[in-house]
Design an enzyme around this catalytic site. Structure first.
Site, short mmCIF file in Angstrom:
data_model
loop_
_atom_site.label_atom_id
_atom_site.label_comp_id
_atom_site.label_asym_id
_atom_site.label_seq_id
_atom_site.Cartn_x
_atom_site.Cartn_y
_atom_site.Cartn_z
N PRO A 2 0.79 -1.22 0.00
CA PRO A 2 0.00 0.00 0.00
C PRO A 2 0.83 1.28 0.00
O PRO A 2 1.65 1.51 0.88
CB PRO A 2 -0.81 -0.12 1.29
CG PRO A 2 -0.82 -1.57 1.61
CD PRO A 2 0.49 -2.09 1.12
N GLU A 3 0.62 2.10 -1.02
CA GLU A 3 1.15 3.46 -1.06
C GLU A 3 -0.04 4.40 -0.96
O GLU A 3 -1.12 3.97 -0.55
CB GLU A 3 1.95 3.68 -2.36
CG GLU A 3 3.09 2.68 -2.51
CD GLU A 3 3.89 2.85 -3.80
OE1 GLU A 3 3.90 3.98 -4.35
OE2 GLU A 3 4.49 1.88 -4.26
#
Length: 268
Positions: A2-3
DNA sequence: AATCGTTCCTGATAGC
DNA sequence: TGCTATCAGGAACGAT
């Protein structure tokens, strides 16, 4: 992994599901994901408190409580939220959960446990986020601002834009994507990037993050949501033809030891 | 002040 | 088949 777009998606989804609910219990199965609190303290601070908002800052999902207390979750690679009716949907990777007043449980699930679940007071939270770089989807993120940032560093441009203390939310995937869109070689020293190129890079970062949020992020390896993986131009495309010039995309680990994908012909 | 190396963790995969 | 070794990766931390 996750960014910004993936954490934005997680936070928006969680907000819709738990806003307004009051915590009636806290259970911690894997205390090593906790930061800033023991299980006992987490329970003391959160039980009886109402969730007023879930939002995102950088790659953190932030849960605001009516007391002013905040929890910042860093999913890192394998962290995620699971909301379920007691009993079903949880597994051995659920590290802790908040029992809610409607009978559901909000779990923080994390296979590798490199992610963190951190309790803050308002003052502590402010001190923490004040050290982070600006949000790329907010107004202050201009080409001129990025140019000035790049001018001050001799580091390769890719790790610089991934440095959360300079610019928030950009990680390995979107750094590779934005540099491909801006036609900039990821290994170039940041200070060699021209004003014109900085403007292109700024636009590329904004567009790639925005388009990914619309598709609920990139599904690759750990993160299992979102359709942006089909839209990737560089990341995870080693050996495949560049969509601009047909040259094979190259994978290198020569920059900071991280996987970097780029087109050796049109990224200069 | 800026930068670099180390550390955390476990599922997936490669190699024998 | 079943074992072991290797790899992935964000960011805090200590060292330079």
């Amino acid at each position: 992994m996750p960014e910004l777009p993936e954490v934005e998606t997680m936070a928006r989804d969680l907000h819709k599901r738990v806003r307004g609910r009051t915590v009636v219990g806290v259970t911690v199965h894997k205390p090593d994901v906790l930061r800033g609190a023991t299980p006992r303290k987490l329970q003391r601070v959160l039980v009886g408190r109402r969730i007023v908002r879930v939002w995102r800052r950088a790659k953190l999902a932030v849960i605001d409580f009516d007391s002013g207390a905040r929890v910042a979750v860093q999913p890192r690679f394998t962290g995620s939220f699971v909301v379920e009716r007691s009993g079903r949907g949880a597994d051995q990777y659920c590290t802790l959960h908040l029992a809610l007043d409607d009978g559901r449980r909000l779990h923080y699930r994390d296979v590798r446990r490199l992610g963190t679940f951190q309790l803050f007071t308002p003052k502590e939270f402010e001190a923490y986020v004040s050290k982070l770089g600006p949000e790329p989807l907010e107004a202050g993120f201009t080409g001129d601002w990025l140019y000035e940032l790049l001018q001050r560093s001799i580091r390769p441009v890719k790790p610089l834009i991934m440095d959360q203390h300079r610019l928030a939310g950009v990680g390995n995937i979107y750094a590779s994507e934005a540099l491909w869109r801006a036609k900039i070689d990821p290994s170039r020293s940041a200070r060699t990037v021209s004003r014109k190129e900085a403007e292109l890079l700024r636009d590329a970062i904004v567009s790639v993050l925005g388009e990914s949020i619309e598709l609920r992020g990139t599904t690759i390896r750990d993160y299992a949501e979102g359709a942006f993986a089909d839209k990737l131009d560089a990341y995870n495309r080693a050996g495949e033809p560049c969509r601009r010039c047909g040259t094979r995309i190259v994978l290198t680990h020569a920059i900071d030891g991280r996987a970097t994908y780029f087109c050796p012909r049109c990224q200069r």
